[in-house]
Design a protein around this motif. Sequence first.
Motif, mmCIF file in Angstrom:
data_model
loop_
_atom_site.group_PDB
_atom_site.id
_atom_site.type_symbol
_atom_site.label_atom_id
_atom_site.label_comp_id
_atom_site.label_asym_id
_atom_site.label_seq_id
_atom_site.Cartn_x
_atom_site.Cartn_y
_atom_site.Cartn_z
ATOM 1 N N GLN A 1 0.732 -1.711 -0.112
ATOM 2 C CA GLN A 1 0.433 -0.094 0.141
ATOM 3 C C GLN A 1 0.831 1.417 0.218
ATOM 4 O OE1 GLN A 1 -2.700 0.076 3.524
ATOM 5 N NE2 GLN A 1 -4.241 1.685 2.387
ATOM 6 N N LEU B 1 -4.550 1.354 -5.268
ATOM 7 C CA LEU B 1 -4.862 1.526 -3.975
ATOM 8 C C LEU B 1 -6.163 1.096 -2.878
ATOM 9 C CD1 LEU B 1 -2.866 2.918 -2.048
ATOM 10 C CD2 LEU B 1 -3.632 5.293 -3.051
ATOM 11 N N MET C 1 -6.977 -2.174 -1.697
ATOM 12 C CA MET C 1 -6.283 -3.021 -0.496
ATOM 13 C C MET C 1 -6.792 -2.546 0.808
ATOM 14 S SD MET C 1 -2.698 -4.122 -1.826
ATOM 15 C CE MET C 1 -2.470 -4.186 -0.264
#
Length: 561
Positions: free
Chosen positions: A126, A462, A465
């Motif tokens: 991340q 992103l 995540m």
Amino acid sequence: MLRASFSGISTALSALQANQKRLDIIGQNLSNMNTPGYTRQQLETSSLNYSHPVSHYTNGSEITVGFGVYMDRVSQIRDPYLDVQYRSQMNKSSYTDSMQTALDSLARVLDESNISGIRDAFSDIQAALTDMQDLPKVDNAVYESELRARMQALTNLLNQSAKQIHDAEKAEFDRLNGAGTSEEGAEQKVNDILRQIGDLNITIKKNQIFNQPSLELMDERNLLLDELASYLPIEVTYYKDAAHSGTYTAPDGSIRDKGYEYDKNGNVIGKKEWPDDLRVTMDYTDAQGVSHTLVLVNGTEGGKDQNYGSMTVVGDRSDPTKVSVTLNSSPNMDGTTGLEATANFSASESQLKGGSIQASLDMLGKTGTGQTIPGTQTQDKVRGYEYYIKQLDLLAKTFADTMNTINNDPNIAATPGGALLEAQGGGGITAENISISQDWISGAAKIASGSSNRTDVILEMLNSMSKTYTDLGNNSYSDFMNNVSVTLASDSSSNQTSLKTDVIVLNGIHNSRDSVSGVSLDEEAANMMAFSSAYNAASRLMTAFDEALDRLINNTGLVGR
């Protein structure tokens, strides 16, 4: 009318002999206080008396007095009820103990450091994606290489955890099979115990027929029965063989009991003294929930090597989840009505009611779905090794599919970037085979640019995540790993509580059994003093009879000399 001249001395002699034997037994008990499995012994006695037909014609003025004590036999002091309770509780304790051993091996794989390592790996990925969301870094090979390295670290952790669980499964299989290891498995131990019990049955009975008690051999057999109870839920019964039990029809048509002797008129004149046989049975339920009985040791029937059954572990160490156990009854019981000749046990077949063998089968074959296994009445309620393997597989597949889908989604990527993650060696993605794709390593695949904005793919990755997934129980990747850890800790804690309770109950029964069958120094010392005093009293009695006899022989008729 005088008693026989030496009858009094014989009475005193029998008392001396009986008390001497009691003192000998106390010495035997005390010398074996710390011998494992030793059972306290005692002397059984009865009053010695003689009767004669002439007594029927006496005038009734004579008072009948006995002629001392008769030593019947030396026996063990045991409580069969406590033996049953102990072996039943031993079976329960062994199940929870074996389960705890398996759960501890899983805890070493999915311990806090490993769980934290996987969570940290997701956090590192991340963080790398967060860095890459800046426009200058989207197409920078250095940042993409950093992301690839962090994904590689995650796949390595998943590979390692899955391999360690599979190794734990193989170790569990070895505890059953034992082949190729330095220690015997349950198969070898159970077969050895059954053989020893069968052989001891024959030896003990032969000795008893010739009036040799063989109490130490009986202690050895009881120890073996206790050990067998840790593997299988056994029941032990004592019985007379077919030649000395039941009834038969006499020539006159009357029904007579085989356990007694009869005169020519059909009157009972005595009981036949014949030693008991010992039978070991096991009750179990088949896959449909129907109860059955298997005879593991059948007394002395059939003779040596024919009075006990056997156990076989069926399966391959390379795929331990398919393991099963076959138990065969004593050969001389094959085809007996109401009894089974053989039975197969696994996570989905017939079920044992406890013991370490069933614990191993449950941990290897059950996945904790909580549902009834198809085609059976068996509940799949144990979260075994495969449950935790499937959790890691689910995590690996969800992560790989999500990343690959985002990188190739035409609605997000301007041009498909190719697969970033794949199954090493082909097939479906699992925790054990997940790896960085060869195309990404070689440069044939890459992080795609967004279709409307160059950072769209990175932003979507992103976002994924921290996103929750239905397949992961509405958890994110990190939260899912926390949930797996909590589940294992909960299973282990619950089992530890059960194990602690089982051990406390087992120790309580063991103490109760020891209070009956064990040797107590205080009790034996008190008995020693009592029997020693009785021995001295019998000696004084013999002296008194001797003096009376001396007076009778040497002084009677000497009046007037």
